[in-house]
Enzyme design. Structure first.
Site, PDB file in Angstrom:
ATOM      1  N   ASP A  29       0.815  -1.213   0.000  1.00  0.00           N
ATOM      2  CA  ASP A  29       0.000   0.000   0.000  1.00  0.00           C
ATOM      3  C   ASP A  29       0.850   1.266   0.000  1.00  0.00           C
ATOM      4  OD1 ASP A  29      -2.032  -1.735   0.145  1.00  0.00           O
ATOM      5  OD2 ASP A  29      -2.832  -1.054   2.083  1.00  0.00           O
ATOM      6  N   VAL A  31       3.707   1.857  -1.271  1.00  0.00           N
ATOM      7  CA  VAL A  31       4.263   2.172  -2.583  1.00  0.00           C
ATOM      8  C   VAL A  31       3.193   2.847  -3.443  1.00  0.00           C
ATOM      9  CG1 VAL A  31       5.207   1.174  -4.708  1.00  0.00           C
ATOM     10  CG2 VAL A  31       5.941   0.291  -2.476  1.00  0.00           C
ATOM     11  N   TYR A  32       2.000   2.263  -3.396  1.00  0.00           N
ATOM     12  CA  TYR A  32       0.881   2.835  -4.159  1.00  0.00           C
ATOM     13  C   TYR A  32       0.642   4.283  -3.727  1.00  0.00           C
ATOM     14  CZ  TYR A  32      -3.822   3.479  -6.027  1.00  0.00           C
ATOM     15  OH  TYR A  32      -4.917   3.961  -6.694  1.00  0.00           O
ATOM     16  N   ASP A  33       0.552   4.477  -2.412  1.00  0.00           N
ATOM     17  CA  ASP A  33       0.274   5.818  -1.892  1.00  0.00           C
ATOM     18  C   ASP A  33       1.339   6.820  -2.323  1.00  0.00           C
ATOM     19  OD1 ASP A  33      -1.944   4.806  -0.707  1.00  0.00           O
ATOM     20  OD2 ASP A  33      -1.052   4.610   1.289  1.00  0.00           O
ATOM     21  N   SER A  78     -36.755  -4.723 -10.986  1.00  0.00           N
ATOM     22  CA  SER A  78     -36.502  -5.324  -9.672  1.00  0.00           C
ATOM     23  C   SER A  78     -36.886  -6.796  -9.766  1.00  0.00           C
ATOM     24  CB  SER A  78     -37.289  -4.601  -8.593  1.00  0.00           C
ATOM     25  OG  SER A  78     -38.653  -4.704  -8.869  1.00  0.00           O
ATOM     26  N   LEU A  79     -36.771  -7.501  -8.680  1.00  0.00           N
ATOM     27  CA  LEU A  79     -37.035  -8.937  -8.713  1.00  0.00           C
ATOM     28  C   LEU A  79     -38.171  -9.290  -7.779  1.00  0.00           C
ATOM     29  CD1 LEU A  79     -33.362 -10.275  -8.479  1.00  0.00           C
ATOM     30  CD2 LEU A  79     -34.796 -10.132 -10.511  1.00  0.00           C
ATOM     31  N   GLU A 107     -26.556 -16.403  -7.830  1.00  0.00           N
ATOM     32  CA  GLU A 107     -25.605 -15.355  -7.425  1.00  0.00           C
ATOM     33  C   GLU A 107     -25.957 -14.857  -6.029  1.00  0.00           C
ATOM     34  OE1 GLU A 107     -25.786 -12.234 -10.400  1.00  0.00           O
ATOM     35  OE2 GLU A 107     -25.827 -13.740 -11.987  1.00  0.00           O
ATOM     36  N   LYS A 109     -26.968 -12.264  -3.360  1.00  0.00           N
ATOM     37  CA  LYS A 109     -27.690 -10.991  -3.441  1.00  0.00           C
ATOM     38  C   LYS A 109     -27.023 -10.012  -2.480  1.00  0.00           C
ATOM     39  CE  LYS A 109     -32.332  -9.060  -3.495  1.00  0.00           C
ATOM     40  NZ  LYS A 109     -32.059  -7.904  -2.658  1.00  0.00           N
ATOM     41  N   ASP A 111     -26.198  -6.863  -0.413  1.00  0.00           N
ATOM     42  CA  ASP A 111     -27.080  -5.910   0.244  1.00  0.00           C
ATOM     43  C   ASP A 111     -26.457  -4.515   0.173  1.00  0.00           C
ATOM     44  OD1 ASP A 111     -29.267  -5.029   1.509  1.00  0.00           O
ATOM     45  OD2 ASP A 111     -28.758  -5.810   3.485  1.00  0.00           O
ATOM     46  N   ARG A 130     -30.591   3.573  -9.030  1.00  0.00           N
ATOM     47  CA  ARG A 130     -31.694   2.924  -9.730  1.00  0.00           C
ATOM     48  C   ARG A 130     -32.893   3.863  -9.853  1.00  0.00           C
ATOM     49  NH1 ARG A 130     -36.167   0.125  -8.333  1.00  0.00           N
ATOM     50  NH2 ARG A 130     -36.811  -1.476  -9.785  1.00  0.00           N
ATOM     51  N   TYR A 216     -23.141  -7.295 -12.044  1.00  0.00           N
ATOM     52  CA  TYR A 216     -23.785  -8.576 -12.365  1.00  0.00           C
ATOM     53  C   TYR A 216     -24.520  -8.583 -13.704  1.00  0.00           C
ATOM     54  CZ  TYR A 216     -27.518  -5.987 -10.020  1.00  0.00           C
ATOM     55  OH  TYR A 216     -28.403  -5.014  -9.641  1.00  0.00           O
ATOM     56  N   LYS A 280     -31.259 -16.917 -11.509  1.00  0.00           N
ATOM     57  CA  LYS A 280     -31.625 -16.472 -12.861  1.00  0.00           C
ATOM     58  C   LYS A 280     -31.576 -17.660 -13.814  1.00  0.00           C
ATOM     59  CE  LYS A 280     -29.217 -12.143 -11.855  1.00  0.00           C
ATOM     60  NZ  LYS A 280     -28.027 -11.296 -12.045  1.00  0.00           N
ATOM     61  N   LYS A 304     -34.978 -14.387  -0.344  1.00  0.00           N
ATOM     62  CA  LYS A 304     -34.588 -13.499   0.752  1.00  0.00           C
ATOM     63  C   LYS A 304     -34.367 -14.309   2.026  1.00  0.00           C
ATOM     64  CE  LYS A 304     -35.042  -9.188   0.408  1.00  0.00           C
ATOM     65  NZ  LYS A 304     -36.059  -8.327  -0.084  1.00  0.00           N
ATOM     66  N   CYS A 397     -46.752   3.712  39.593  1.00  0.00           N
ATOM     67  CA  CYS A 397     -45.870   4.462  38.696  1.00  0.00           C
ATOM     68  C   CYS A 397     -44.423   4.331  39.181  1.00  0.00           C
ATOM     69  CB  CYS A 397     -46.279   5.925  38.675  1.00  0.00           C
ATOM     70  SG  CYS A 397     -45.069   6.973  37.840  1.00  0.00           S
ATOM     71  N   CYS A 400     -43.419   8.021  40.632  1.00  0.00           N
ATOM     72  CA  CYS A 400     -44.011   8.665  41.810  1.00  0.00           C
ATOM     73  C   CYS A 400     -44.735   7.695  42.731  1.00  0.00           C
ATOM     74  CB  CYS A 400     -44.976   9.757  41.367  1.00  0.00           C
ATOM     75  SG  CYS A 400     -46.440   9.103  40.534  1.00  0.00           S
ATOM     76  N   CYS A 415     -49.742   6.686  34.275  1.00  0.00           N
ATOM     77  CA  CYS A 415     -49.771   7.311  35.582  1.00  0.00           C
ATOM     78  C   CYS A 415     -50.536   8.620  35.381  1.00  0.00           C
ATOM     79  CB  CYS A 415     -48.346   7.600  36.049  1.00  0.00           C
ATOM     80  SG  CYS A 415     -48.323   8.708  37.460  1.00  0.00           S
ATOM     81  N   CYS A 420     -46.536  13.914  39.171  1.00  0.00           N
ATOM     82  CA  CYS A 420     -45.533  12.850  38.985  1.00  0.00           C
ATOM     83  C   CYS A 420     -44.211  13.455  38.486  1.00  0.00           C
ATOM     84  CB  CYS A 420     -46.065  11.844  37.981  1.00  0.00           C
ATOM     85  SG  CYS A 420     -44.852  10.649  37.443  1.00  0.00           S
TER      86      CYS A 420
END
Ligand code: IVH
Length: 656
Positions: A29, A31-33, A78-79, A107, A109, A111, A130, A216, A280, A304, A397, A400, A415, A420
């Site tokens: 990381d 090196v990348y940075d 949608s599904l 596949e 799903k 979230d 969407r 997907y 699918k 689900k 109560c 009180c 009450c 109170c």
């Protein structure tokens, strides 16, 4: 220099791909940075060589003022859902009526939030949510910060790719930990966090949220010579997109069910959240034969998972007395992780529910989050019950000690003692709140402290508080005392409508308070009004009118008003007050059971602040406020990536 910059851009793009798409980094990381910083500096010095797809755009920096609308090139459908094996077999049955020999692609799903990415001439041009499926919001700049999204691909034709943007579990944990430390509200789950992050107008913030994506699907499959969903995913891989490798082609529905069961048991092992399995029909020609409904393809279904349920123990049942005397039970739980956050309390709603589910202190219980947000006790694990005593609704109560009552037609236990302490404290908290007298710096804890120190017994006593008394209190210094006294002094000028609302007259909300104030202009006129006179005001009905009169004819109330007057409150309405525009241009949908507000109260509070309340969730909805047992509306909101607030969040924004 042009060459050097181009080289760096390409090198970093490659490292980026290896790390974020292939999940196989080839350089540390650091090196990348280091290289990224170098490129950043060079591009700053030679802006003419900075390209639109340079890896430096990943850090964000664009500040947007709003999200434009974009139309999808083809609808984002949608599904329909399946919740059990039977539903899956029924789906298979429907499919095989059309196609006898069928293969399914299974596949995970994810979230997160559905997004569409447009590529033209090999460049990522527009990214959108969407929305309602036809038109979404343009979140291109936010999406560019997701490093798994290629800004450039090797393809010349124009098409859209579709997928799910998400926040990995570990990023979610870190984000929430930081928010907690800063006293900010935590996100309820990674999906909300992802949706919130992608709708930041300051894209630097999105960049810091560490989002990722799984693609997907793609439009215009004909140009890539694709004949199956498996081939689609492979094509996406070849083009440099990130797809989910946990996928499987199932020969028949039995294999699908096996796969579903496997992931139901193993979902928690994944570094990201999934809420089901998408199934699918694999062959595209078969898909077309099976066809579509208006909303969703008939060749696919989303299984689900049931809401995550976990076992914990009820350590205690806490009772709180609200402003109107309603006693609400809350289960205090042994802290436990569920659906992304640690839960240690769950509302039990009311004592009838406790009785119906036979919930007792020390019981082992199953809890879940309704709509993935609101913790609830689902049931008691009876096998683990030993000698727990039956829980009895309080006859006294908790504040009180006065006897409680259960009014006809109500599930609540109340009450009704007007002196109170818990109710008085709640009354005072309401009186000083932003929507009422707006006494800044006087929060719940401070009110309790003042009450316990016997400096205030009712709201009128606020106006006789003395510096010498305040300064003696724990954690109160010169500044806090002076600020409070100034805020109290300023509140004396609050218009009549605020005072009326602040007095907590039953059924008299902000809007009705304003109507009364505008009609009568002074507190004396209100005190003299008869019920008949009150109902003459448009929008004031019998119930409010009766309630107001009950108060204004009560000796204690008359004394209180007198005391407020003597303490210098003006209680006059002059010009029309400017309405709050806190929720201007926002459309709300309320769903589920709210605890503190009735639906109507919530609605008028939102409207008083410039918002609109509608009945159904659509792309035009800005916020869904979800109470307990929220159902399909909450689901729809999640599907559309619409912001979801709890009732507490709504109240917080209203300053209560
Ligand atoms: S396919 C026409 N595949 O689930 C097919 N959807 O209602 C449309 N989702 O919000 C969707 N993972 O964003 C598909 N592997 C996956 C998915 C997936 C998550 C989401 C999708 C949509 C919802 C389906």
């Amino acid at each position: 220099m042009k060459e050097k910059i181009r080289e760096l851009q390409e090198q970093l793009t490659q490292y980026n791909y290896e790390y974020h798409v292939l999940d196989k980094p080839t350089v540390p990381d650091a090196v990348y940075d280091q290289l990224l910083r170098e490129l950043f500096d060079l591009e700053k010095e030679y802006p003419e060589y900075k390209t639109e797809d340079s890896p430096t755009v990943r850090v964000g920096g664009q500040i947007l003022d709003r999200f434009e609308k974009v139309e999808h090139s083809s609808p984002m459908l949608s599904l329909s859902n399946a919740f059990n094996e039977e539903d899956l077999r029924a789906f298979d049955h429907r499919v095989r009526k059309v196609i006898s020999d069928v293969e399914y692609m299974c596949e995970l799903k994810i979230d997160g939030l559905a997004v569409s990415l447009s590529y033209e001439n090999g460049r990522f041009t527009v990214g959108a949510t969407r929305g309602d499926g036809t038109v979404g919001e343009n979140i291109t700049e936010n999406l560019k910060t997701i490093r798994a999204i290629p800004l450039k691909i090797d393809a010349t034709s124009s098409f859209e790719v579709r997928g799910e943007a998400y926040m990995p579990k570990n990023s979610f944990e870190k984000l929430n930990a930081a928010r907690e430390e800063n006293g900010q509200q935590v996100f309820q789950n990674p999906r909300n966090a992802a949706a919130g992050s992608l709708r930041q107008l300051d894209t630097k913030l999105t960049a810091q949220r560490n989002l990722s994506i799984f693609l997907y699907g793609l439009t215009r499959q004909e140009i890539f010579d694709i004949d199956t969903q498996s081939k689609s995913l492979e094509t996406l891989d070849d083009l440099g997109f990130k797809t989910n490798k946990e996928r499987k082609v199932a020969k028949d529905i039995d294999e699908v069910i096996e796969y579903v069961e496997y992931w139901q048991a193993h979902r928690l092992d994944l570094p990201y959240e999934i809420d089901g399995i998408v199934i699918k029909v694999n062959n595209l020609e078969a898909q077309e034969k099976i066809g579509y409904t208006v909303r969703s393809p008939k060749w696919a279904i989303a299984y689900k998972f049931p809401a995550e349920e976990v076992e914990t123990k009820i350590l205690d049942i806490e009772l709180t007395v609200g402003r109107t005397g309603v006693i609400t039970p809350t289960a205090i739980l042994e802290p436990v992780r569920v659906a992304g956050t640690t839960v240690s309390r769950a509302s039990l709603h009311n004592h009838e529910l406790i009785e119906a589910r036979d919930i007792r202190i020390n019981d082992t219980v199953i809890i879940h989050k309704a709509g993935d947000i609101i913790p609830e006790v689902v049931r008691v694990v009876m096998d683990k019950r030993t000698d727990q005593e039956v829980y009895k609704a309080p006859t006294k109560c908790p504040s009180c000690g006065h006897e409680t009552v259960k009014l006809e037609d109500e599930v609540a236990i109340r009450c009704i003692n007007p002196t109170c302490p818990a109710q008085i404290v709640e009354d005072i908290i309401h009186f000083v709140s932003r929507g009422a007298m707006n006494i800044d710096g006087l929060g719940e804890k401070f009110v309790i402290q003042l009450y316990e120190a016997e400096l205030i017994k009712d709201v009128a006593d606020l106006y006789t508080l003395k510096y010498e008394d305040l300064i003696k209190l724990d954690r109160v210094g010169d500044k806090k005392a002076t600020n409070l006294l100034n805020a109290i002094e300023a509140s004396k000028k609050q218009p009549l409508e605020k005072v009326l609302f602040g007095l907590g007259i039953r059924f008299l909300g902000q809007k009705a308070s304003r109507l009364l104030a505008e009609e009568f202009l002074s507190i004396d006129n209100v005190m003299e009004a008869t019920a008949e006179r009150l109902v003459e005001i448009p929008e004031i009905g019998e119930v409010i009118a009766q309630s107001v009169v009950t108060y204004t004819q009560n000796d204690d109330f008359v004394d209180l008003i007198e005391k407020l007057k003597q303490n210098g409150l003006e209680m006059k309405q002059e010009a029309f007050e400017q309405e709050s525009n806190l929720f201007n241009d926002m459309t709300f949908v309320l769903t589920g059971k709210l605890e503190n507000l009735t639906r109507n109260e919530a609605k008028s509070r939102i409207e008083e602040n410039g918002g609109k309340v509608t009945g159904s969730v659509s792309k035009n909805t800005t916020v869904v406020v979800a109470g307990s047992d929220a159902g399909s509306k909450l689901e729809k909101a999640n599907e559309l990536g619409i912001e979801v607030w709890s009732e507490a969040e709504l109240l917080e924004r209203l300053g209560e």
